[in-house]
Design a protein around this motif. Structure first.
Motif, PDB file in Angstrom:
ATOM      1  N   VAL A  75      -1.232  -3.167   7.239  1.00 33.71           N
ATOM      2  CA  VAL A  75      -2.377  -3.943   7.331  1.00 33.71           C
ATOM      3  C   VAL A  75      -1.948  -5.539   7.861  1.00 33.71           C
ATOM      4  O   VAL A  75      -1.706  -6.033   6.644  1.00 33.71           O
ATOM      5  CB  VAL A  75      -3.680  -3.514   6.246  1.00 33.71           C
ATOM      6  N   THR A  85       3.446 -12.676   2.870  1.00 34.15           N
ATOM      7  CA  THR A  85       2.608 -13.086   2.039  1.00 34.15           C
ATOM      8  C   THR A  85       3.141 -14.508   1.485  1.00 34.15           C
ATOM      9  O   THR A  85       3.511 -14.735   2.443  1.00 34.15           O
ATOM     10  CB  THR A  85       1.780 -11.801   0.688  1.00 34.15           C
ATOM     11  N   THR A 134      -6.128 -11.772   3.792  1.00 36.31           N
ATOM     12  CA  THR A 134      -7.246 -11.270   3.168  1.00 36.31           C
ATOM     13  C   THR A 134      -7.730 -12.232   2.485  1.00 36.31           C
ATOM     14  O   THR A 134      -9.336 -11.443   2.013  1.00 36.31           O
ATOM     15  CB  THR A 134      -6.781 -10.823   1.447  1.00 36.31           C
ATOM     16  N   ASP A 173       0.941  -1.029   0.127  1.00 36.37           N
ATOM     17  CA  ASP A 173       0.150   0.261  -0.298  1.00 36.37           C
ATOM     18  C   ASP A 173       0.596   1.571   0.177  1.00 36.37           C
ATOM     19  O   ASP A 173       0.497   2.503   0.265  1.00 36.37           O
ATOM     20  CB  ASP A 173      -1.192   0.090   0.839  1.00 36.37           C
ATOM     21  N   LYS A 195       1.795   1.551  -5.170  1.00 33.75           N
ATOM     22  CA  LYS A 195       2.109   1.328  -6.025  1.00 33.75           C
ATOM     23  C   LYS A 195       1.563   1.558  -7.605  1.00 33.75           C
ATOM     24  O   LYS A 195       1.818   1.948  -8.198  1.00 33.75           O
ATOM     25  CB  LYS A 195       3.019  -0.320  -6.416  1.00 33.75           C
ATOM     26  N   GLY A 235      -4.083 -12.558   9.703  1.00 30.67           N
ATOM     27  CA  GLY A 235      -4.689 -10.930   8.925  1.00 30.67           C
ATOM     28  C   GLY A 235      -4.600 -11.787   7.712  1.00 30.67           C
ATOM     29  O   GLY A 235      -4.231  -9.811   6.703  1.00 30.67           O
ATOM     30  N   ARG A 238     -10.006  -3.025   5.793  1.00 27.57           N
ATOM     31  CA  ARG A 238      -9.447  -2.796   7.370  1.00 27.57           C
ATOM     32  C   ARG A 238      -9.157  -1.369   7.717  1.00 27.57           C
ATOM     33  O   ARG A 238      -7.566  -0.857   6.849  1.00 27.57           O
ATOM     34  CB  ARG A 238      -8.499  -3.966   7.785  1.00 27.57           C
ATOM     35  N   GLN A 254       2.001  -6.115  -2.659  1.00 29.58           N
ATOM     36  CA  GLN A 254       2.694  -6.504  -1.656  1.00 29.58           C
ATOM     37  C   GLN A 254       3.699  -4.882  -1.225  1.00 29.58           C
ATOM     38  O   GLN A 254       3.776  -4.571  -1.965  1.00 29.58           O
ATOM     39  CB  GLN A 254       2.730  -7.836  -0.968  1.00 29.58           C
ATOM     40  N   GLY A 290      -4.102  -4.166  -3.676  1.00 29.74           N
ATOM     41  CA  GLY A 290      -5.265  -4.072  -4.019  1.00 29.74           C
ATOM     42  C   GLY A 290      -4.461  -1.969  -4.379  1.00 29.74           C
ATOM     43  O   GLY A 290      -4.150  -1.363  -3.260  1.00 29.74           O
ATOM     44  N   HIS A 291      -4.182  -2.331  -5.961  1.00 26.22           N
ATOM     45  CA  HIS A 291      -3.768  -0.569  -6.268  1.00 26.22           C
ATOM     46  C   HIS A 291      -5.510  -0.160  -6.942  1.00 26.22           C
ATOM     47  O   HIS A 291      -5.934   0.130  -7.906  1.00 26.22           O
ATOM     48  CB  HIS A 291      -3.573  -1.299  -7.541  1.00 26.22           C
ATOM     49  N   ASN A 304      -5.031 -10.091  -3.955  1.00 29.92           N
ATOM     50  CA  ASN A 304      -5.431  -9.183  -2.674  1.00 29.92           C
ATOM     51  C   ASN A 304      -4.144  -8.229  -2.427  1.00 29.92           C
ATOM     52  O   ASN A 304      -4.222  -7.573  -1.847  1.00 29.92           O
ATOM     53  CB  ASN A 304      -4.031 -10.571  -1.592  1.00 29.92           C
TER      54      ASN A 304
HETATM   55  P1  IMO Z   1      -1.116  -4.067  -2.505  1.00 30.22           P
HETATM   56  O1  IMO Z   1      -0.344  -4.498  -3.496  1.00 30.22           O
HETATM   57  C1  IMO Z   1      -1.033  -4.664   2.195  1.00 30.22           C
HETATM   58  C2  IMO Z   1      -1.211  -9.075   4.069  1.00 30.22           C
HETATM   59  C3  IMO Z   1      -2.180  -8.820   4.665  1.00 30.22           C
HETATM   60  C4  IMO Z   1      -1.694 -10.041   5.739  1.00 30.22           C
HETATM   61  C5  IMO Z   1      -0.268 -10.758   4.513  1.00 30.22           C
HETATM   62  C6  IMO Z   1      -0.958 -12.044   4.007  1.00 30.22           C
HETATM   63  O2  IMO Z   1      -2.239  -3.573  -2.170  1.00 30.22           O
HETATM   64  O3  IMO Z   1       0.419  -3.708  -1.464  1.00 30.22           O
HETATM   65  P2  IMO Z   1      -2.338 -12.559   1.877  1.00 30.22           P
HETATM   66  O4  IMO Z   1      -3.810 -12.504   2.003  1.00 30.22           O
HETATM   67  O5  IMO Z   1      -1.509 -12.369   0.905  1.00 30.22           O
HETATM   68  O6  IMO Z   1      -2.346 -14.526   2.273  1.00 30.22           O
HETATM   69  O7  IMO Z   1      -2.010 -11.722   3.273  1.00 30.22           O
HETATM   70  O8  IMO Z   1      -0.243  -9.680   3.850  1.00 30.22           O
HETATM   71  N1  IMO Z   1      -1.311  -8.338   2.632  1.00 30.22           N
HETATM   72  C7  IMO Z   1      -0.850  -6.867   2.128  1.00 30.22           C
HETATM   73  N2  IMO Z   1      -0.687  -6.080   2.635  1.00 30.22           N
HETATM   74  N3  IMO Z   1      -0.735  -4.768   0.834  1.00 30.22           N
HETATM   75  C8  IMO Z   1      -1.719  -5.040  -0.127  1.00 30.22           C
HETATM   76  O9  IMO Z   1      -1.046  -5.427  -1.629  1.00 30.22           O
HETATM   77  C9  IMO Z   1      -1.424  -7.212   0.826  1.00 30.22           C
HETATM   78  N4  IMO Z   1      -1.992  -8.417   0.233  1.00 30.22           N
HETATM   79  C10 IMO Z   1      -1.436  -8.627   1.146  1.00 30.22           C
HETATM   80  O10 IMO Z   1      -2.576  -8.272   4.888  1.00 30.22           O
HETATM   81  O11 IMO Z   1      -1.178  -9.349   6.294  1.00 30.22           O
END
Ligand code: IMO
Ligand code: GDP
Ligand code: MG
Length: 429
Positions: free
Chosen positions: A272, A238, A129, A13, A16, A127, A302, A223, A40-41, A38
């Protein structure tokens, strides 16, 4: 080498999507190489807000976009996201979007398992997604996955489905869940195959051709480095490698194709989900950062945890991804803070560290060592040139560059596409 690889240098987050969208005007191809929906852009273009989870951000400008083999693909989500973007005026066809034949599929029971495990984990939950990302990657590595190319050979899937159901039915039984309904699974796959197959291409070949024709490829990471399965705050990570090196293995282009590695860095820190976060501010400062930065997850809604800039973590990310330059985002969120703090090291017990040790317990105990720097009262929001930045904001940027050992290439001062300061063109390098 005129390619650019964008990666998140914190816990995701970082902005990107905005930066990839901005850069994709100059790119010929945009490629996702890991993760799945997972991500969110968020892209803001005038009055329009686009939220992309699986599709490469370049698609909004119509730039050829590809989903590489390193991505795990939920085909039903793919169809929904294509429909959502279409309703916003973005046409997605096989002419501007390709999916690698070798992407493993996220199936409904992956999503179930993700949720069941999280619910059963109590205080130890990651935690996630809950989108089935981890279970889908497990099946890929376990050589049980159904892949995109299998959709063209559904009559030849019996053995693979035997392997999958033997594995998942045992897990499901442990949670008191019914076994997988094979007939339903085949019916679902048959129904979705017709929608997916026209997009399916040998993406590695598309990219290698683009490379040999001297085209510009922009890789879009999802991520962030601290969520990387190897380099992140394990087990609170992740299930993919999020570092820049994955751009090669996750698309089939080879390591010399990554080009300029652009680390996206938020001017403070957010996370998050669960896990260690040394500079977290569970106080007025965290509250203010969250409110000013609208820090709510794009995928799950969240509230994101917020804290001061952690130069130790970003320096580590710069090292493990071989970052060439950074894009510093959300500088405007710091407008009006009298004093800013930057973490420059950790204390764990009576030991000092200039990196984050690997063990979760040490990470949880890491006490930040801060240095303070005066803030600025002027606004940076919407600034589009270096000259519009207050002197103190420039000092903050310069100090970050020094501490992380990497230059700033771009600065972002609002969610809007064009509120971006170009310091050095990453495609020109
Ligand atoms: P973008 O690309 C922030 C976090 C989840 C959790 C951990 C594992 O928008 O930056 P998962 O569902 O991948 O198995 O969750 O990773 N997480 C992210 N946190 N931005 C993301 O993507 C994320 N994708 C997964 O909150 O802590
Ligand atoms: P990503 O996952 O790295 O693409 O980031 P997200 O889109 O999940 O979260 C970043 C959020 O910050 C989005 O809502 C963006 O619109 C917003 N954003 C991006 N850059 C800036 C910026 O420079 N200033 C502000 N105020 N918001 C920004
Ligand atoms: Mg995001």
């Amino acid at each position: 080498m005129a390619n650019v690889t964008v990666i998140g240098a914190q816990w995701g987050d970082e902005g990107k999507g905005k930066i990839v969208d901005w850069l994709s005007e100059r790119a010929d191809v945009v490629a996702r190489f890991q993760g799945g929906h997972n991500a969110g852009h968020t892209l803001v273009v005038g009055e329009k807000v686009y939220k992309l989870s699986l599709l490469p951000s370049g698609i909004v400008r119509g730039t050829l976009s590809v989903i590489g083999n390193g991505v795990v693909l939920d085909p039903w989500h793919f169809r929904d996201e294509v429909a959502k973007l279409k309703s916003q005026g973005v046409e997605i066809t096989p002419a501007n979007l390709q999916i690698a034949e070798t992407c493993p599929l996220i199936l409904p029971f992956h999503r179930d398992l993700d949720g069941l495990r999280e619910d059963a984990s109590g205080a130890g939950k990651i935690g996630t997604t809950r989108r089935g990302i981890g279970p889908a990657y497990e099946d890929k590595v376990g050589r049980r996955a159904i892949r995109v190319c299998d959709l063209a050979h559904l009559d030849d899937l019996d053995l693979q489905i035997d392997r999958l159901t033997a594995h998942h039915d045992a897990l499901r039984a442990g949670f008191g869940e019914a076994p997988i309904d094979r007939a339903q699974l085949m019916a679902d796959l048959t129904e979705i195959a017709a929608f997916i197959l026209p997009f399916v291409k040998p993406v590695w070949l598309t990219l290698n051709k683009a490379k040999s024709e001297g085209k510009r490829i922009l890789f879009e990471g999802a991520q962030g480095t601290l969520l990387d399965i190897d380099h992140g705050t394990y087990p609170f990570v992740t299930s993919s490698n999020t570092v820049a090196g994955t751009a090669a293995s996750g698309t089939g282009l080879g390591p010399n194709g990554a080009g300029f590695v652009l680390g996206i860095v938020k001017a403070y820190t957010t996370r998050v989900g669960s896990g260690p976060f040394p500079t977290e501010q569970e106080n007025d400062v965290g509250q203010r950062l969250g409110e000013r930065g609208h820090e709510f997850g794009t995928v799950t809604g969240r509230k994101r945890r917020c804290g001061w800039f952690d130069a130790v973590l970003v320096r580590q990310s710069v090292a493990v991804s071989g970052v060439t330059g950074i894009a510093l985002t959300k500088l405007d969120v710091l407008d009006g803070f009298e004093e800013l703090k930057i973490c420059v090291g950790y204390k764990i017990g009576d030991q000092s560290f200039d990196y984050l040790p690997a063990h979760a317990q040490d990470q949880a105990k890491a006490e930040p060592i801060y240095e303070s720097i005066a803030g600025w009262s002027e606004t940076t929001a919407g600034a589009r040139s270096w000259a519009e930045l207050p002197a103190q904001a420039i000092k903050y940027i310069r100090r970050i560059e020094e501490l992380i050992g990497c230059p700033v290439t771009l600065v972002s001062t609002s969610p809007e596409r064009d509120d971006t300061i170009l310091v050095r063109d990453p495609f020109a390098d």
